[in-house]
Design a protein around this motif. Sequence first.
Motif, PDB file in Angstrom:
ATOM      1  N   UNK A  11      -7.423  -7.042   3.816  1.00 21.69           N
ATOM      2  CA  UNK A  11      -7.100  -7.515   5.167  1.00 21.69           C
ATOM      3  C   UNK A  11      -8.054  -6.828   6.122  1.00 21.69           C
ATOM      4  N   UNK A  12      -8.574  -7.588   7.087  1.00 25.25           N
ATOM      5  CA  UNK A  12      -9.494  -6.988   8.050  1.00 25.25           C
ATOM      6  C   UNK A  12      -8.765  -6.148   9.087  1.00 25.25           C
ATOM      7  N   UNK A  13      -7.459  -6.257   9.177  1.00 26.67           N
ATOM      8  CA  UNK A  13      -6.664  -5.484  10.124  1.00 26.67           C
ATOM      9  C   UNK A  13      -6.200  -4.189   9.444  1.00 26.67           C
ATOM     10  N   UNK A  14      -6.742  -3.064   9.899  1.00 25.35           N
ATOM     11  CA  UNK A  14      -6.438  -1.777   9.270  1.00 25.35           C
ATOM     12  C   UNK A  14      -4.947  -1.456   9.318  1.00 25.35           C
ATOM     13  N   UNK A  15      -4.266  -1.832  10.397  1.00 26.20           N
ATOM     14  CA  UNK A  15      -2.839  -1.512  10.497  1.00 26.20           C
ATOM     15  C   UNK A  15      -2.037  -2.284   9.441  1.00 26.20           C
ATOM     16  N   UNK A  16      -2.429  -3.511   9.165  1.00 26.17           N
ATOM     17  CA  UNK A  16      -1.741  -4.298   8.125  1.00 26.17           C
ATOM     18  C   UNK A  16      -2.025  -3.690   6.756  1.00 26.17           C
ATOM     19  N   UNK A  17      -3.295  -3.344   6.504  1.00 21.56           N
ATOM     20  CA  UNK A  17      -3.630  -2.733   5.207  1.00 21.56           C
ATOM     21  C   UNK A  17      -2.783  -1.488   4.954  1.00 21.56           C
ATOM     22  N   UNK A  18      -2.714  -0.625   5.958  1.00 18.89           N
ATOM     23  CA  UNK A  18      -1.969   0.623   5.796  1.00 18.89           C
ATOM     24  C   UNK A  18      -0.478   0.362   5.622  1.00 18.89           C
ATOM     25  N   UNK A  19       0.068  -0.582   6.384  1.00 21.41           N
ATOM     26  CA  UNK A  19       1.498  -0.896   6.275  1.00 21.41           C
ATOM     27  C   UNK A  19       1.827  -1.456   4.897  1.00 21.41           C
ATOM     28  N   UNK A  20       0.980  -2.352   4.394  1.00 20.78           N
ATOM     29  CA  UNK A  20       1.233  -2.946   3.074  1.00 20.78           C
ATOM     30  C   UNK A  20       1.107  -1.879   1.987  1.00 20.78           C
ATOM     31  N   UNK A  21       0.070  -1.043   2.070  1.00 20.51           N
ATOM     32  CA  UNK A  21      -0.083   0.029   1.077  1.00 20.51           C
ATOM     33  C   UNK A  21       1.113   0.970   1.102  1.00 20.51           C
ATOM     34  N   UNK A  22       1.576   1.321   2.289  1.00 16.99           N
ATOM     35  CA  UNK A  22       2.724   2.218   2.415  1.00 16.99           C
ATOM     36  C   UNK A  22       3.966   1.589   1.792  1.00 16.99           C
ATOM     37  N   UNK A  23       4.163   0.309   2.050  1.00 15.45           N
ATOM     38  CA  UNK A  23       5.319  -0.393   1.477  1.00 15.45           C
ATOM     39  C   UNK A  23       5.223  -0.422  -0.050  1.00 15.45           C
TER      40      UNK A  23
END
Length: 122
Positions: A11-23
Amino acid sequence: MPSAPLISVIDDDASVRLAVLSLLRSFGLKGLAFDSAEAFLASGELETTNLVITDIHMPGMSGIDLKRTLDARGSTVPVIMITAKTEAAVMQRARACNPSSLLKKPFDSEEFIACVERALAP
């Protein structure tokens, strides 16, 4: 004990990448993050990835283009597509690629994990 499946999140959106990885990590799953489809393809991680989660709309190669590229390479890795946009034409193009799941952002964490578990099921 078998190791946790490896999930590549694109995902080009870093906040989405981090949220998905955290989940994913909160459920004991292992993930790698990429800011573009091109970066994922260049990484060589396709060979060890058990599941790809990709945004549809990204600069450069889209998630739809990534799925088509993986199919053309003969990859059988399941792909979950996520998108914030809901135009009927885009959704139709995404469904035509036969992703494992297609989720609209924001998505419910339980629905997301259920999609991940279905995609990883033997």
